[in-house]
Design a protein around this motif. Structure first.
Motif, PDB file in Angstrom:
ATOM      1  N   PHE A 183       0.853  -1.191   0.000  1.00  0.00           N
ATOM      2  CA  PHE A 183       0.000   0.000   0.000  1.00  0.00           C
ATOM      3  C   PHE A 183       0.884   1.235   0.000  1.00  0.00           C
ATOM      4  N   ASP A 184       0.807   1.999  -1.087  1.00  0.00           N
ATOM      5  CA  ASP A 184       1.602   3.217  -1.246  1.00  0.00           C
ATOM      6  C   ASP A 184       0.720   4.407  -0.900  1.00  0.00           C
ATOM      7  N   ARG A 185       0.930   4.970   0.285  1.00  0.00           N
ATOM      8  CA  ARG A 185       0.091   6.080   0.732  1.00  0.00           C
ATOM      9  C   ARG A 185       0.352   7.353  -0.058  1.00  0.00           C
ATOM     10  N   SER A 186       1.574   7.545  -0.528  1.00  0.00           N
ATOM     11  CA  SER A 186       1.887   8.772  -1.267  1.00  0.00           C
ATOM     12  C   SER A 186       1.189   8.808  -2.619  1.00  0.00           C
ATOM     13  N   ALA A 187       0.949   7.633  -3.207  1.00  0.00           N
ATOM     14  CA  ALA A 187       0.301   7.562  -4.521  1.00  0.00           C
ATOM     15  C   ALA A 187      -1.115   7.005  -4.439  1.00  0.00           C
ATOM     16  N   SER A 188      -1.580   6.683  -3.210  1.00  0.00           N
ATOM     17  CA  SER A 188      -2.901   6.065  -3.021  1.00  0.00           C
ATOM     18  C   SER A 188      -3.060   4.854  -3.939  1.00  0.00           C
ATOM     19  N   ARG A 189      -2.049   3.980  -3.898  1.00  0.00           N
ATOM     20  CA  ARG A 189      -2.035   2.830  -4.801  1.00  0.00           C
ATOM     21  C   ARG A 189      -1.945   1.532  -4.007  1.00  0.00           C
ATOM     22  N   LEU A 190      -2.802   0.581  -4.386  1.00  0.00           N
ATOM     23  CA  LEU A 190      -2.844  -0.730  -3.751  1.00  0.00           C
ATOM     24  C   LEU A 190      -2.402  -1.789  -4.752  1.00  0.00           C
ATOM     25  N   VAL A 191      -1.441  -2.617  -4.347  1.00  0.00           N
ATOM     26  CA  VAL A 191      -0.951  -3.710  -5.192  1.00  0.00           C
ATOM     27  C   VAL A 191      -1.033  -5.000  -4.387  1.00  0.00           C
TER      28      VAL A 191
ATOM     29  N   GLU B 110     -20.757  -1.220   6.247  1.00  0.00           N
ATOM     30  CA  GLU B 110     -20.780  -2.676   6.049  1.00  0.00           C
ATOM     31  C   GLU B 110     -20.543  -3.031   4.584  1.00  0.00           C
ATOM     32  N   LEU B 111     -21.119  -2.238   3.677  1.00  0.00           N
ATOM     33  CA  LEU B 111     -20.941  -2.482   2.248  1.00  0.00           C
ATOM     34  C   LEU B 111     -19.491  -2.252   1.832  1.00  0.00           C
ATOM     35  N   TYR B 112     -18.884  -1.160   2.314  1.00  0.00           N
ATOM     36  CA  TYR B 112     -17.479  -0.891   1.994  1.00  0.00           C
ATOM     37  C   TYR B 112     -16.587  -2.037   2.485  1.00  0.00           C
ATOM     38  N   ILE B 113     -16.849  -2.516   3.692  1.00  0.00           N
ATOM     39  CA  ILE B 113     -16.045  -3.605   4.260  1.00  0.00           C
ATOM     40  C   ILE B 113     -16.214  -4.879   3.433  1.00  0.00           C
ATOM     41  N   ALA B 114     -17.444  -5.172   3.031  1.00  0.00           N
ATOM     42  CA  ALA B 114     -17.695  -6.375   2.226  1.00  0.00           C
ATOM     43  C   ALA B 114     -16.934  -6.310   0.904  1.00  0.00           C
ATOM     44  N   ARG B 115     -16.933  -5.143   0.272  1.00  0.00           N
ATOM     45  CA  ARG B 115     -16.211  -4.986  -0.992  1.00  0.00           C
ATOM     46  C   ARG B 115     -14.707  -5.131  -0.784  1.00  0.00           C
ATOM     47  N   LEU B 116     -14.214  -4.552   0.309  1.00  0.00           N
ATOM     48  CA  LEU B 116     -12.785  -4.665   0.604  1.00  0.00           C
ATOM     49  C   LEU B 116     -12.380  -6.119   0.816  1.00  0.00           C
TER      50      LEU B 116
ATOM     51  N   ARG C 283     -13.397   6.097  -0.799  1.00  0.00           N
ATOM     52  CA  ARG C 283     -13.777   5.766   0.575  1.00  0.00           C
ATOM     53  C   ARG C 283     -13.281   4.383   0.986  1.00  0.00           C
ATOM     54  N   GLU C 284     -13.305   3.430   0.066  1.00  0.00           N
ATOM     55  CA  GLU C 284     -12.761   2.111   0.393  1.00  0.00           C
ATOM     56  C   GLU C 284     -11.264   2.203   0.643  1.00  0.00           C
ATOM     57  N   LEU C 285     -10.586   3.034  -0.144  1.00  0.00           N
ATOM     58  CA  LEU C 285      -9.151   3.237   0.046  1.00  0.00           C
ATOM     59  C   LEU C 285      -8.877   3.861   1.410  1.00  0.00           C
ATOM     60  N   SER C 286      -9.704   4.829   1.799  1.00  0.00           N
ATOM     61  CA  SER C 286      -9.524   5.488   3.095  1.00  0.00           C
ATOM     62  C   SER C 286      -9.769   4.522   4.250  1.00  0.00           C
ATOM     63  N   ILE C 287     -10.786   3.676   4.129  1.00  0.00           N
ATOM     64  CA  ILE C 287     -11.063   2.698   5.181  1.00  0.00           C
ATOM     65  C   ILE C 287      -9.914   1.702   5.299  1.00  0.00           C
ATOM     66  N   LEU C 288      -9.400   1.247   4.157  1.00  0.00           N
ATOM     67  CA  LEU C 288      -8.265   0.328   4.192  1.00  0.00           C
ATOM     68  C   LEU C 288      -7.063   0.986   4.866  1.00  0.00           C
ATOM     69  N   ASP C 289      -6.804   2.244   4.532  1.00  0.00           N
ATOM     70  CA  ASP C 289      -5.699   2.981   5.148  1.00  0.00           C
ATOM     71  C   ASP C 289      -5.875   3.034   6.664  1.00  0.00           C
ATOM     72  N   LEU C 290      -7.082   3.348   7.119  1.00  0.00           N
ATOM     73  CA  LEU C 290      -7.349   3.421   8.560  1.00  0.00           C
ATOM     74  C   LEU C 290      -7.128   2.077   9.243  1.00  0.00           C
TER      75      LEU C 290
END
Length: 224
Positions: free
Chosen positions: A133-141, A193-199, A152-159
């Motif tokens: 997880f690259d926070r500077s580029a908001s990129r998930l690999v 709950e929906l964001y978490i399910a998608r994540l 919002r899913e990216l923000s929840i994952l970051d948290l």
């Protein structure tokens, strides 16, 4: 992350809010020291960016007040370049001191550094199992493949990654996703709950899992 900016110069503040929002943060903007003290008495933030030359109550006084009850990272952003001001602010409890005029790229990078430091992380790119997880580029690999996530899913994952091993409630997650300006868009429990399910679907096979603690919230684990 939810950040607080206390700055009375409108043009500069609007530019900072725009940049930090692009970085994926929810940003509250206040224009005087008394407002800041009041809001900080009930609202928690991941980072405070604080001017010193504020109306009604000087930024040094705001910093002193904050340090009596919170360890929130504080970045001073000010035109005061004297060594005495810098030493005083750092001794009171500021974590960084940035002198105006400021390049927004540097401001953004310093914010990321303070947020990482506050959670014991040394680098902008975090590796968790097969997930990068690259926070500077908001990129998930995941396992070498870039995964696209809505903001919002990216923000929840970051948290959850930042607080891994610690449970976060739905209200805590929702609170960090919105500033005062967009509180009418505060996500409901069902939306969280929906964001978490998608994540969870997108994290399959990554070595990272999000568990539900019934009646408490969600907690992220990384397989060893």
């Amino acid at each position: 992350m939810r950040l607080l900016l206390v700055e009375d110069t409108t043009d500069l503040a609007e530019a900072i809010v725009e940049r930090l929002t692009q970085d994926g943060h929810a940003v509250d903007w206040l224009t005087d020291g008394e407002q800041a003290v009041h809001v900080l008495s009930y609202q928690s933030y991941s980072l405070v960016i604080l001017d010193l030359g504020l109306p009604k109550l000087d930024g040094m006084r705001v910093l002193q007040h904050l340090r009596t009850h919170a360890k929130t990272p504080v970045m001073i952003l000010t035109a005061r370049s004297g060594i005495d001001d810098r030493v005083q602010a750092l001794d009171i409890g500021a974590d960084d001191y940035l002198i105006k005029p400021v390049d927004l790229r540097e401001l953004s990078a310093r914010c990321r550094a303070l947020l990482r430091r506050n959670h014991g992380e040394a680098a902008s790119v975090g590796i968790y199992g097969k997930l990068q997880f690259d926070r500077s580029a908001s990129r998930l690999v995941i396992d070498g493949e870039q995964i696209e996530l809505p903001r919002r899913e990216l923000s929840i994952l970051d948290l959850l990654l930042t607080h891994q091993g610690r449970a976060l409630s739905k209200s805590q997650l929702a609170d960090q996703l919105c500033s005062f300006a967009d509180e009418d868009e505060l996500p409901s429990d069902n939306a969280i709950e929906l964001y978490i399910a998608r994540l969870r679907k997108k994290l399959t096979g990554s070595g990272v899992s999000i568990k539900t603690l019934r009646g408490i919230g969600y907690i992220l684990y990384v397989e060893q």
